[in-house]
Design a protein around this motif. Structure first.
Motif, PDB file in Angstrom:
ATOM      1  N   PHE A 231      47.792 -15.434  75.707  1.00  0.00           N
ATOM      2  CA  PHE A 231      46.522 -15.601  75.009  1.00  0.00           C
ATOM      3  C   PHE A 231      46.391 -14.541  73.917  1.00  0.00           C
ATOM      4  O   PHE A 231      46.050 -14.848  72.780  1.00  0.00           O
ATOM      5  CB  PHE A 231      45.341 -15.510  75.981  1.00  0.00           C
ATOM      6  N   ARG A 232      46.674 -13.304  74.236  1.00  0.00           N
ATOM      7  CA  ARG A 232      46.584 -12.219  73.248  1.00  0.00           C
ATOM      8  C   ARG A 232      47.580 -12.441  72.118  1.00  0.00           C
ATOM      9  O   ARG A 232      47.283 -12.185  70.954  1.00  0.00           O
ATOM     10  CB  ARG A 232      46.809 -10.860  73.909  1.00  0.00           C
ATOM     11  N   TRP A 233      48.785 -12.925  72.449  1.00  0.00           N
ATOM     12  CA  TRP A 233      49.786 -13.174  71.416  1.00  0.00           C
ATOM     13  C   TRP A 233      49.273 -14.176  70.403  1.00  0.00           C
ATOM     14  O   TRP A 233      49.396 -13.974  69.199  1.00  0.00           O
ATOM     15  CB  TRP A 233      51.082 -13.684  72.035  1.00  0.00           C
ATOM     16  N   PHE A 234      48.696 -15.298  70.884  1.00  0.00           N
ATOM     17  CA  PHE A 234      48.190 -16.324  69.983  1.00  0.00           C
ATOM     18  C   PHE A 234      46.945 -15.845  69.243  1.00  0.00           C
ATOM     19  O   PHE A 234      46.750 -16.161  68.077  1.00  0.00           O
ATOM     20  CB  PHE A 234      47.885 -17.622  70.730  1.00  0.00           C
TER      21      PHE A 234
ATOM     22  N   GLU B  16      51.939  -6.543  69.158  1.00  0.00           N
ATOM     23  CA  GLU B  16      53.169  -6.421  69.941  1.00  0.00           C
ATOM     24  C   GLU B  16      54.356  -5.854  69.164  1.00  0.00           C
ATOM     25  O   GLU B  16      55.335  -5.450  69.768  1.00  0.00           O
ATOM     26  CB  GLU B  16      53.570  -7.799  70.493  1.00  0.00           C
ATOM     27  N   ILE B  17      54.299  -5.866  67.856  1.00  0.00           N
ATOM     28  CA  ILE B  17      55.451  -5.377  67.083  1.00  0.00           C
ATOM     29  C   ILE B  17      55.046  -4.181  66.235  1.00  0.00           C
ATOM     30  O   ILE B  17      53.869  -4.012  65.921  1.00  0.00           O
ATOM     31  CB  ILE B  17      56.069  -6.482  66.192  1.00  0.00           C
ATOM     32  N   PRO B  18      56.024  -3.354  65.854  1.00  0.00           N
ATOM     33  CA  PRO B  18      55.703  -2.194  65.010  1.00  0.00           C
ATOM     34  C   PRO B  18      55.115  -2.635  63.667  1.00  0.00           C
ATOM     35  O   PRO B  18      55.496  -3.675  63.117  1.00  0.00           O
ATOM     36  CB  PRO B  18      57.048  -1.508  64.800  1.00  0.00           C
ATOM     37  N   PHE B  19      54.225  -1.820  63.157  1.00  0.00           N
ATOM     38  CA  PHE B  19      53.502  -2.168  61.934  1.00  0.00           C
ATOM     39  C   PHE B  19      54.436  -2.448  60.759  1.00  0.00           C
ATOM     40  O   PHE B  19      54.166  -3.335  59.953  1.00  0.00           O
ATOM     41  CB  PHE B  19      52.505  -1.050  61.581  1.00  0.00           C
ATOM     42  N   HIS B  20      55.550  -1.719  60.663  1.00  0.00           N
ATOM     43  CA  HIS B  20      56.442  -1.914  59.511  1.00  0.00           C
ATOM     44  C   HIS B  20      57.123  -3.289  59.506  1.00  0.00           C
ATOM     45  O   HIS B  20      57.703  -3.687  58.499  1.00  0.00           O
ATOM     46  CB  HIS B  20      57.481  -0.792  59.422  1.00  0.00           C
TER      47      HIS B  20
ATOM     48  N   PHE C  37      55.248  -9.485  90.123  1.00  0.00           N
ATOM     49  CA  PHE C  37      54.049  -9.826  89.355  1.00  0.00           C
ATOM     50  C   PHE C  37      53.479  -8.620  88.615  1.00  0.00           C
ATOM     51  O   PHE C  37      53.285  -8.655  87.402  1.00  0.00           O
ATOM     52  CB  PHE C  37      52.977 -10.427  90.282  1.00  0.00           C
ATOM     53  N   GLN C  38      53.202  -7.561  89.355  1.00  0.00           N
ATOM     54  CA  GLN C  38      52.563  -6.382  88.755  1.00  0.00           C
ATOM     55  C   GLN C  38      53.447  -5.766  87.680  1.00  0.00           C
ATOM     56  O   GLN C  38      52.966  -5.385  86.615  1.00  0.00           O
ATOM     57  CB  GLN C  38      52.234  -5.340  89.835  1.00  0.00           C
TER      58      GLN C  38
ATOM     59  N   GLN D 110      52.390  -6.230  78.803  1.00  0.00           N
ATOM     60  CA  GLN D 110      51.300  -5.573  78.079  1.00  0.00           C
ATOM     61  C   GLN D 110      51.794  -4.408  77.231  1.00  0.00           C
ATOM     62  O   GLN D 110      51.096  -3.956  76.323  1.00  0.00           O
ATOM     63  CB  GLN D 110      50.228  -5.079  79.055  1.00  0.00           C
ATOM     64  N   HIS D 111      52.984  -3.901  77.559  1.00  0.00           N
ATOM     65  CA  HIS D 111      53.548  -2.752  76.832  1.00  0.00           C
ATOM     66  C   HIS D 111      55.018  -3.012  76.553  1.00  0.00           C
ATOM     67  O   HIS D 111      55.891  -2.314  77.074  1.00  0.00           O
ATOM     68  CB  HIS D 111      53.376  -1.472  77.655  1.00  0.00           C
TER      69      HIS D 111
END
Length: 143
Positions: A46-49, A56-60, A100-101, A108-109
């Motif tokens: 959900f967060r990806w979309f 999720e990816i580096p700003f550059h 799962f955990q 998430q990271h």
């Protein structure tokens, strides 16, 4: 993409379902493991979309990613499914070893902080390959 940002976000929910089905077709072992662990695709995708992988990816690398998004034009929502499947399956082997955990924490990271253009190009290349293989055969998303 307007229905991604309306009440209940039905556009995102549809794409998350398509992502789950595409991953099942491409990499059944990881799909089965995710399901067996009780992890729902909505919990991470959900967060990806919603953020289009910007978190999720580096700003550059964002400019390269957005270049692809803009080039896809109106076809972008469908193509996102292939990009995100490729992105997720970058860690197929790792994910199959996590419970799962651990999967929740890992997703998430994600370890993308040291990514270069090469890693992003691999994700996009796989996405284009799978898109050309599957997009004109929508039965790959049928049960």
């Amino acid at each position: 993409m307007q229905d991604h940002y309306t009440f209940a976000q039905p556009g995102i929910q549809r794409l998350v379902f398509k992502l789950k089905e595409l991953v099942r077709r491409i990499d059944e072992p990881v799909s089965k493991h995710i399901e067996e662990q009780g992890l729902e695709f909505l919990q991470f995708a959900f967060r990806w979309f919603n953020c289009l992988l910007i978190r999720e990816i580096p700003f550059h690398l964002v400019t390269r990613l957005w270049d692809t998004y803009l080039a896809e034009g109106d076809a972008l929502p469908d193509f996102l499914v292939y990009i995100f499947a490729s992105f997720l399956l970058t860690w197929s082997d790792k994910l199959q070893k996590l419970d799962f955990q651990e999967m929740v924490m890992f997703l998430q990271h994600l370890p993308t902080h040291a990514w270069t253009h090469q890693e992003l190009e691999m994700v996009l290349s796989r996405a284009y390959m799978w898109h050309s293989m599957f997009n004109n055969c929508p039965s790959h998303l049928a049960s």
